[in-house]
Scaffold this active site. Structure first.
Site, PDB file in Angstrom:
ATOM      1  CG  HIS A 236      -2.083   0.933   1.063  1.00 56.34           C
ATOM      2  ND1 HIS A 236      -1.963   2.301   1.096  1.00 56.34           N
ATOM      3  CD2 HIS A 236      -3.402   0.671   0.851  1.00 56.34           C
ATOM      4  CE1 HIS A 236      -3.153   2.847   0.918  1.00 56.34           C
ATOM      5  NE2 HIS A 236      -4.043   1.885   0.770  1.00 56.34           N
ATOM      6  NE  ARG A 252      -3.019   7.020  -1.979  1.00 53.29           N
ATOM      7  CZ  ARG A 252      -3.162   5.893  -2.661  1.00 53.29           C
ATOM      8  NH1 ARG A 252      -3.075   5.909  -3.970  1.00 53.29           N
ATOM      9  NH2 ARG A 252      -3.372   4.756  -2.041  1.00 53.29           N
TER      10      ARG A 252
END
Length: 536
Positions: A236, A252
């Site tokens: 990740h 994000r």
């Protein structure tokens, strides 16, 4: 238990969905879990669960299929992907129906956000607590349905026998009761493995809880099941730098930026995870520190939509995302590989089913699309539960696993007799450092070979890594030794697979073979003898 019984090993989202499905299909169900269900790794799936709820807003099920296949880099089973994506709207309808508190838009419809690698906003979410709220709702439903849940049982082995055609079938499971220290045997014609992934092989370089040690995968392998695609470990992009605590992709997806030390954006933040993690790693190789910036989203938005990320950043990094840059690094997050299953969620052993991160349904391939993990556990959890219940109803073989209790008790006793000349805790820390350096985002043949030799050395020395605690009740020293032993076994399969795949594809990037090679479009399958089988 009765003949019409199903045991689910694992109390996370996949296990609880499977338990509810098996119960609905008429089976008597017991869930056996290592910790408590509400502590499972599912609660860390924060960003959302993918589903196309309307094809009138620049999205379609076909687009979801194509996004998933593209992210998988040629290694997904298209039939399985199509099944998952087509069932996604029904999965959301079911979750909504049992009370999952999804966030809502201005029209009171389930809110959706865009995650990396997708062309549209299709991730249904509940703030940034999506997995946790799904998990708690499933747990409540299991309690309401009267499903018995046995907590704090550490999986030892799956017990198998052979039928008249010499085909293996499962007939029980042995566990160690953490509270009492006693070995317990549970018999059933159907067992569903839902024990999660193996990212804790990377030790402190993982976003996963300390319980994600691959116990079910290792036990299934020893029992005669096969594992596949073990080399594909997804990193990740945004774990907090010091703690490896996950900062969700939802940050994000909401518009967060990735910046280097110069304040420059250097990658499309919503590209597939493998691309973003590699771009971050490239910057770090240049000596850059990397930051997640969501300050521009505003304190009010962060508090409403990203409350968990805010709390985690403040607690573990002493940073307020409303005013501060968040120092981040990539960390091992999700294991695409696992126990090989067929289109019915069945393993190579009759009666043994697998679902969730411990299984490989071939829907993620070389790189999982964000938002598909929660979807997978619901869609295939329901499938596994029904098929396990159907198998149990038609079971006609002999079950006699209880007589093996003494065998497993003797195994535990022998472990306690081992000399403690080498600290397995120190070896585990070394293993994590070794894997992050040699088996991480970038890999190379000689480094992989070196890592494999060191893992073999550790395995050969395991008899010198005894436990200091000889007691029975809550012997965490013994339990952690058993976990380390499982991780060592899986480490070897990861390395064998990574060495075999002399190409770069998705989460597996070989510096010495940086391009995709179409001769590697098959799945890497390994049996308990460590033999690689190259099969489509």
């Amino acid at each position: 238990m009765s003949k019409n019984s199903v045991i689910v090993v694992g109390g996370g989202g996949a296990g609880l969905v499977a338990a509810l499905s098996a119960k609905e299909s008429g089976a008597d169900v017991i869930v056996i879990t290592k910790e408590y269900p509400t502590r499972s790794q599912t609660c860390m799936a924060q960003g959302g669960i993918n589903a196309v709820l309307s094809e009138q807003e620049d999205d379609s099920i076909e687009t979801h299929v194509q996004n998933t296949l593209k992210s998988a880099k040629g290694l997904a089973n298209e039939q399985a992907v199509r099944y998952m994506c087509q069932e996604a709207p029904n999965a959301i309808k079911w979750l909504d129906g049992i009370g999952v508190p999804f966030s809502r838009d201005s029209k009171s419809k389930i809110a959706q956000r865009k995650l990396g690698g997708t062309y549209a906003a299709r991730a249904c979410y509940a703030q940034d607590y999506t997995g946790l709220k799904i998990l708690h709702t499933l747990y409540d439903r299991c309690l309401a349905e009267g499903i018995e849940i046995l907590n704090e049982r550490h999986l030892l082995e799956f017990i198998t026998a052979a039928d008249k055609n010499n085909r293996s079938y499962v007939c029980g499971v042995s566990v160690l009761n953490k509270r009492s220290g006693e070995v317990e045997i549970y018999e059933a014609p159907s067992i569903i493995v839902a024990t999660g992934g193996y990212s804790r092989v990377f030790h402190k370089y993982s976003t996963n809880s300390v319980a994600s040690t691959g116990d079910g995968v290792a036990a299934a392998l020893r029992a005669g099941a096969r594992v596949s695609d073990m080399e594909f470990v997804q990193f990740h992009p945004t774990a907090l730098k010091e703690s490896s605590i996950l900062i969700s992709e939802s940050a994000r997806g909401a518009g967060g930026y990735l910046l280097n030390s110069k304040g420059e954006r250097f990658v499309n933040e919503l590209a597939p995870r493998d691309e973003v993690s590699k771009a971050i790693d490239d910057e770090m190789d240049k000596g850059e520190d990397i930051y997640l910036d969501i300050r521009h989203l505003g304190a009010e938005f962060i508090e409403k939509e990203l409350p968990q990320e805010s709390k985690l950043a403040k607690l573990y990094e002493n940073a307020d995302p409303a005013t501060d840059l968040l120092p981040i690094k990539p960390a091992a997050h999700y294991t695409m590989g696992g126990i090989e299953v067929d289109a019915n969620s069945s393993t190579f052993i009759n009666g043994l089913f697998a679902v969730g991160e411990c299984a490989n349904h071939q829907v993620h391939g070389a790189n999982r699309l964000g938002g598909n993990s929660l979807l997978e556990l619901v869609v295939f959890g329901k499938q596994a539960g029904k098929n396990a219940a159907d198998y149990a109803q038609n079971f006609d073989n002999k079950i006699d696993a209880a007589e093996q209790k003494t065998f497993f008790e003797n195994q535990i006793a022998e472990i306690k007799k081992l000399p403690n000349k080498i600290s397995f805790y120190e070896e585990y820390a070394k293993l994590g450092e070794l894997f992050y350096k040699n088996v991480g985002i970038k890999r190379e043949k000689s480094a992989l070979q070196s890592a494999l030799e060191k893992v073999k050395e550790m395995k050969n020395s395991i008899s010198q890594m005894g436990v200091n605690d000889k007691t029975k009740v809550y012997n965490t020293n013994l339990l952690e030794f058993l976990e380390f032993k499982n991780m060592l076994e899986l480490s070897e399969t990861i390395l064998i697979s990574a060495l075999y795949r002399a190409e770069s594809r998705g989460a597996h990037f070989r510096v010495d073979a940086p391009n995709r090679d179409e001769k590697f479009t098959s799945h890497t399958i390994i049996d308990r003898d460590g033999v690689v089988k190259d099969e489509n």
